[in-house]
Design an enzyme around this catalytic site. Structure first.
Site, PDB file in Angstrom:
ATOM      1  N   SER A   1       0.810  -1.218   0.000  1.00  0.00           N
ATOM      2  CA  SER A   1       0.000   0.000   0.000  1.00  0.00           C
ATOM      3  C   SER A   1       0.852   1.282   0.000  1.00  0.00           C
ATOM      4  O   SER A   1       1.502   1.562  -1.010  1.00  0.00           O
ATOM      5  CB  SER A   1      -0.936  -0.050   1.198  1.00  0.00           C
ATOM      6  OG  SER A   1      -2.053   0.749   0.961  1.00  0.00           O
TER       7      SER A   1
ATOM      8  N   LYS B   1      -1.090  -4.153  -3.131  1.00  0.00           N
ATOM      9  CA  LYS B   1      -2.396  -3.643  -2.694  1.00  0.00           C
ATOM     10  C   LYS B   1      -2.627  -2.298  -3.332  1.00  0.00           C
ATOM     11  O   LYS B   1      -1.962  -1.326  -2.989  1.00  0.00           O
ATOM     12  CB  LYS B   1      -2.459  -3.505  -1.182  1.00  0.00           C
ATOM     13  CG  LYS B   1      -3.794  -2.908  -0.752  1.00  0.00           C
ATOM     14  CD  LYS B   1      -3.890  -2.653   0.719  1.00  0.00           C
ATOM     15  CE  LYS B   1      -5.259  -2.062   1.043  1.00  0.00           C
ATOM     16  NZ  LYS B   1      -5.333  -0.629   0.793  1.00  0.00           N
TER      17      LYS B   1
ATOM     18  N   GLN C   1      -9.095   2.816   1.033  1.00  0.00           N
ATOM     19  CA  GLN C   1     -10.280   2.675   1.881  1.00  0.00           C
ATOM     20  C   GLN C   1     -10.589   3.976   2.623  1.00  0.00           C
ATOM     21  O   GLN C   1      -9.698   4.778   2.870  1.00  0.00           O
ATOM     22  CB  GLN C   1     -10.091   1.577   2.940  1.00  0.00           C
ATOM     23  CG  GLN C   1     -10.205   0.169   2.402  1.00  0.00           C
ATOM     24  CD  GLN C   1      -9.034  -0.236   1.553  1.00  0.00           C
ATOM     25  OE1 GLN C   1      -7.900   0.089   1.864  1.00  0.00           O
ATOM     26  NE2 GLN C   1      -9.303  -0.915   0.448  1.00  0.00           N
TER      27      GLN C   1
END
Lengths: 483, 483
Positions: free
Chosen positions: A314, A339, A343
């Site tokens: 991420s 990733k 979110q």
């Protein structure tokens, strides 16, 4: 930075099997782009909306009523409501979208704090026992004399048996100035020790720096363990200190870094990559891409090499993408986690949230690395013993035995250079010879059997090898990238 | 029988790892006791009810809206609604309460039918291959020459690869009079065989009977594989036939019987246990117990022994409880599964159901056997080879090897009386001696290595031993219970 959104990117380090360590991105929405507050629904629309909502969920309401009225046991409404929300989120098949109840929301928020009130000791559960991994420097834990590998037996007189890590850390933490009483078992002591520790404010450190050398040149090294609230600020401080010492190169190490707040990695990127390309592109559900740029005009006077591995996810991958695709900097290590989604924690009521995947992020050149990861420029595998299992003996291992522990011992022997021929768990004569060679070199009784002393010695040697910077092949290669 | 309820008790044979074979009880509600029809809600109450429903599910509706509007991909309402219902049912932590979508509901209903339109072959997936277990007697499958262990390659020209058992059986089944074309591989044939079979009505047989002997006395034997729609009727027919032959005792065999419709086991109980005690007591959520009685006044002129094992669940356990606690009949075998709850399929709309646990059932004396099972009067373990694994060779097994296949071979050798010393997967010299002994007795080349021929022979011998009634120790003990 005004045009940023309030968005949270969160990462479960699933690959590592760590069972849910996560960190997240905070990101600021441009005003009016998205709004989830209930107040915004005009009252003239309320009736329609309400009716629509019911009609969509008629079947859910039917099921809710049936279960409440007819299940063989009493069921609370709260339980069913939580189940319904978790069930909906579950259908997304997205490990990053999760319902967070009050406790999970609290835990989630805590994970970004730059400090907490407690004693400052990293704890873990190993073989069912609550263990101190290490006391943080200058923390109350260190001052009170807690040591790595101390086992916590009780907290404030109550046994820790059955507690999970979160529950245990909740009990140890508490208001600054209050006192916690820990009962400690330590291997060299025959009786448990009771220690009273006054809690204090303890900083969460996520940035560690060091000056390293390569052929007489100063190479700065900054490790970032996670992208939390104060990470960018700490990074800046450490970088300034290194830059004062005639820096010829900088290594940034995000190995094992599962990610964190987007604002954190952004604040770092603003200092190290130029505005020649977007540092990231955020893609909406509609397919629309929003490229984001730093304001840096001039490339840094020294090159950067980034250390990455399978645990880099991420925010760490945003960093990797930007460094390599904007500036052509070198990545060393292993392919990253992969990733590529963003979110946000969307509040459902005062206590709970849905952490929902809302966007994809793409690299400067528009690559979506989700499920694929980013390949390093130079791939370097660590020595095999970096992945060695731990040996848990319940009997002395000897010739003709055949079990999992023998397999582990065979792997450790091989890692330390004592080839045992086979690694399939059968303790044959060649395995015995390897054990004897190890015992002889370590000046132990040469029995050819693996008793507790030999097992402990094997583990010690493996740990010693891992901790020796010279064996960190990825770091060694990174140092060599600066000519 | 008029006072029965429409209730479904269903059983997952979880213990068997069969992955969801289930059968169910149908039961008739006394009028007015329970009613789930929506029409019953008085219209004067409708408004309040609706408002209550909304307020309870406000948070679910919020989450529903958030996900629909903000998730990174489009999500269908149907998916979220199904997820919400499955989520609610999931919180019950009850493996017998499940949401059944259209397909699952259909499958569930089919499982009680006494016949179906098809070819009449039992199929299974073994090692990823679709295999015919056995063609049913006099079925189109048998008449067309299908044999046990035939492998189905394609159905109507389409490969079966990737199909699950349900999907495959759906394609083979079809209207009576229509034709299905199967491509078949058979081990003794070099080329696949294409067979066209006309579908017909095929009965589902759940009752099998036989006359056995013990010391010259006629002992009837009735096996019940599941409690389906016609089971009680077939049981009666078979029992009458046996009773005509001067019966001195009756063995009922419900080993591996996962249960079924309550009405089915009730109709059987009405013929074999008296009304001196309730045959079952149904306990409501409130704790109220409803005892149910047969109408039989006089005990049967011959004793009954029931064969049970770990796979005997639910309806089979009602039978076991009633036979032993009302009449003192003997149970032989292993402890039963332990399922003491009653489910009903509650319709949510035209297509889907919630199968919900609504009641507990207790034995005649008021024991709740859920999670505990029923202990047999005489516990008998089958010989070890009844549980032997199958040997799947990818290489010839020989001295010094160490793997799972060696473990299985060692277990098979031991079961057949050729002790190999160890069963831990290491192929030592004693294992080699055992293999040589087996090969020598079976008149094979004595190599001491387990090649494909030796493996096939080992399996054959195990299957032969299992099929020999003399080795069914539980049955042999049951026969001896009649003096």
């Amino acid at each position: 930075m005004k045009n940023r959104w309030l968005v949270i990117i969160s990462i479960c380090s699933l690959l590592l099997g760590a069972g849910g360590t996560y960190a997240s991105f905070l990101w600021i929405l441009p005003p009016g782009t998205m709004d989830f507050s209930k107040e915004k629904v005009g009252s003239e629309q309320q009736a329609t909306t309400e009716r629509e909502r019911i009609s969509g969920l008629e079947k859910v309401a039917d099921a809710f009523d049936l279960i409440r009225k007819s299940y063989v046991e009493d069921v609370s409404d709260g339980q069913l409501i939580q189940g319904a929300i978790q069930g909906m989120v579950g259908t997304l098949q997205d490990p990053y979208s999760v319902y967070m109840d009050e406790e999970a929301s609290e835990r989630f928020n805590d994970s970004f704090d730059s400090s907490f009130d407690g004693i400052g000791a990293q704890i873990a559960i190993q073989e069912g026992k609550l263990i101190i991994i290490s006391p943080i420097k200058n923390s109350p834990a260190e001052k009170a004399g807690l040591k790595a590998r101390d086992r916590i037996i009780s907290i404030d007189g109550e046994t820790v048996e059955g507690l999970d890590l979160f529950e245990a850390s909740k009990r140890i933490r508490g208001k600054k100035g209050s006192v916690v009483k820990l009962e400690i078992a330590r291997s060299e002591l025959t009786k448990p020790l009771t220690i009273e520790i006054m809690r204090d404010k303890v900083p969460v450190l996520t940035v560690f720096s060091d000056m390293k050398k390569n052929a007489e040149k100063n190479i700065g090294y900054i490790q970032i363990t996670t992208f939390a609230q104060h990470t960018a600020k700490d990074f800046t401080t450490e970088l300034r200190k290194l830059e004062e010492q005639n820096l010829k190169g900088l290594i940034i190490d995000v190995r094992g870094n599962p990610g964190g707040m987007l604002s954190s990695v952004e604040d770092i990127l603003f200092q190290i990559v130029t505005d020649s390309k977007p540092y990231v592109q955020i893609e909406e559900r509609s397919g629309k891409r929003n490229p984001l740029y730093t304001s840096l005009k001039k490339k840094l006077p020294y090159p950067i090499t980034l250390l990455v591995d399978e645990g880099s996810a991420s925010a760490s991958e945003i960093l990797a993408g930007a460094l390599s695709e904007i500036e052509g900097y070198t990545l060393v290590g292993k392919k990253t986690f992969g990733k590529g989604t963003v979110q946000q924690a969307l509040p459902l009521d005062d206590h709970s949230n849905i952490k929902l995947t809302m966007f994809k992020w793409l690299t400067p050149d528009g690559n979506w690395i989700h499920g694929k990861g980013i390949k390093p420029t130079i791939e370097v595998e660590q020595p095999a013993y970096f992945h060695a299992h731990s040996l848990q003996l319940d009997e002395t291992l000897a010739l003709d035995m055949n079990n999992e522990n023998v397999t582990i011992a065979q792997e450790m022997l091989l890692a330390l250079g004592f080839g045992s021929g086979r690694q399939d768990g059968y303790f044959d004569e060649q395995t015995e010879r390897a054990v004897k060679a190890f015992q002889s070199i370590k000046k132990m009784p040469v029995t050819g059997r693996i008793d507790v002393e030999t097992a402990v010695k094997l583990e010690e040697e493996i740990v010693k090898a891992i901790q020796d910077e010279k064996n960190d092949l990825q770091l060694q290669v990174a140092l060599k990238t600066f000519r």
